[in-house]
Design an enzyme around this catalytic site. Structure first.
Site, mmCIF file in Angstrom:
data_model
loop_
_atom_site.group_PDB
_atom_site.id
_atom_site.type_symbol
_atom_site.label_atom_id
_atom_site.label_comp_id
_atom_site.label_asym_id
_atom_site.label_seq_id
_atom_site.Cartn_x
_atom_site.Cartn_y
_atom_site.Cartn_z
ATOM 1 N N THR A 72 -6.189 -2.202 5.756
ATOM 2 C CA THR A 72 -6.204 -3.511 6.410
ATOM 3 C C THR A 72 -6.378 -3.376 7.922
ATOM 4 O OG1 THR A 72 -3.788 -3.518 6.593
ATOM 5 C CG2 THR A 72 -4.741 -4.546 4.651
ATOM 6 N N ARG A 121 -9.879 -4.260 -2.793
ATOM 7 C CA ARG A 121 -8.418 -4.248 -2.870
ATOM 8 C C ARG A 121 -7.838 -5.496 -2.208
ATOM 9 N NH1 ARG A 121 -4.055 -0.289 0.084
ATOM 10 N NH2 ARG A 121 -2.664 0.055 -1.696
ATOM 11 N N ASP A 244 -2.638 8.646 -1.874
ATOM 12 C CA ASP A 244 -2.324 7.656 -0.841
ATOM 13 C C ASP A 244 -2.286 8.287 0.553
ATOM 14 O OD1 ASP A 244 -1.923 4.879 -0.320
ATOM 15 O OD2 ASP A 244 0.174 5.278 0.140
#
Length: 290
Positions: A72, A121, A244
């Site tokens: 983001t 996503r 991740d």
């Protein structure tokens, strides 16, 4: 802005030997900031974690494929992913931030697709990107037209507050981070029960990731093993794994990547299941077998 922990600079090699074609189904790329500026209003900024460092890590771990997931931090500007895919080569795919479906035109989306992006996503609340219901519905219609999957980041307390957003979708859906089910709650956890239900359908996938944050016990994360194994048992053909890396918004020391690979081997229990999680399932989902 909070200063978050960086990745471990000297990860260990795993004891586990991964099968050929193993895939890291979620990692991120950040920086350098002078080349990839953070979008105005970004909820967080991470220390630099470049594609070159990620590829070096993958070589150490025995990973040959991967999916760069847009953070983001950069919103609808996917240049960091486009450049990362160009550097990584044909064994790598991308996952866009869903904001791009609302903010960019068809030509930009086509550019992403041609580069290897195959999904989008939807991030949790609090990370600064959200959609009105009508915009969300249009974004899902666009995914259906593109043949892309939808990927959902769970809320910190699990998926139940957001499950109505995706449980009736008829396109491929990935639920990140084991739905953030609470391993201490065992079979009574509602997120866990919902995940097991969704895995009975033909279009839902669950990612085994974020073990170090889900765990209440800490390394070696023994308390997360029963949760992961329950998800695998529910549908071993619909489970994938992601590191991740570099572990965004970590306020505690980030994990040793080699130990995370050893943990997924514990989840799998046997070589055939490990191959499904690391090779066969992501190959089918991300199009490596086409």
């Amino acid at each position: 802005m909070t200063q978050y922990q960086s990745f471990q600079p000297h990860p260990s090699a795993p004891r586990t030997r991964l099968p050929a074609g193993a895939c890291d189904s979620q990692f991120h790329v950040f920086g350098p900031v002078d080349r990839y500026p953070v979008r105005p209003g970004a909820a967080y900024e991470m220390p630099s974690a470049t594609i070159e460092v990620a590829l070096k890590l993958h070589r150490l771990l025995g990973i040959e494929r991967g999916v760069i997931v847009q953070a983001t931090t950069y919103g609808a500007d996917h240049q960091v992913v486009l450049d990362g895919l160009a550097a990584a080569g044909p064994n790598y795919r991308g996952c866009a931030n869903a904001a791009v479906l609302a903010e960019r035109d068809d030509a930009y989306i086509a550019k992403l697709h041609d580069a290897g992006v195959r999904g989008a996503r939807y991030t949790r609340q609090g990370l600064g990107i959200s959609m009105e219901p009508a915009v969300y519905r249009r974004s899902i219609a666009r995914l259906r037209e593109l043949g892309w999957y939808a990927k959902f980041q769970p809320e910190p307390d699990g998926i139940m507050a957001q499950v109505e957003q995706f449980e009736d979708l008829d396109i491929p859906v990935i639920i990140d981070h084991m739905g953030r089910a609470n391993p201490a709650a065992g079979e009574s956890d509602p997120s866990r029960r919902k995940l097991l239900e969704l895995l009975e359908r033909g279009n839902f996938w669950v990612m085994l990731s974020l073990s170090e944050k889900l765990s209440r016990a800490g390394e070696p994360w023994d308390d997360v093993v029963p949760l992961a194994q329950a998800l695998i048992q529910a549908n071993p053909d619909r489970v994938i794994w992601g590191s991740d890396w570099p572990h965004p918004v970590s306020v505690k020391a980030t994990p040793d990547e080699g130990r995370l690979v050893d943990l997924v081997a514990r989840y799998a229990s046997d070589a055939d299941t490990l191959k499904k999680i690391m090779v066969d399932n992501p190959a089918r989902l991300f199009g490596y077998d086409k």
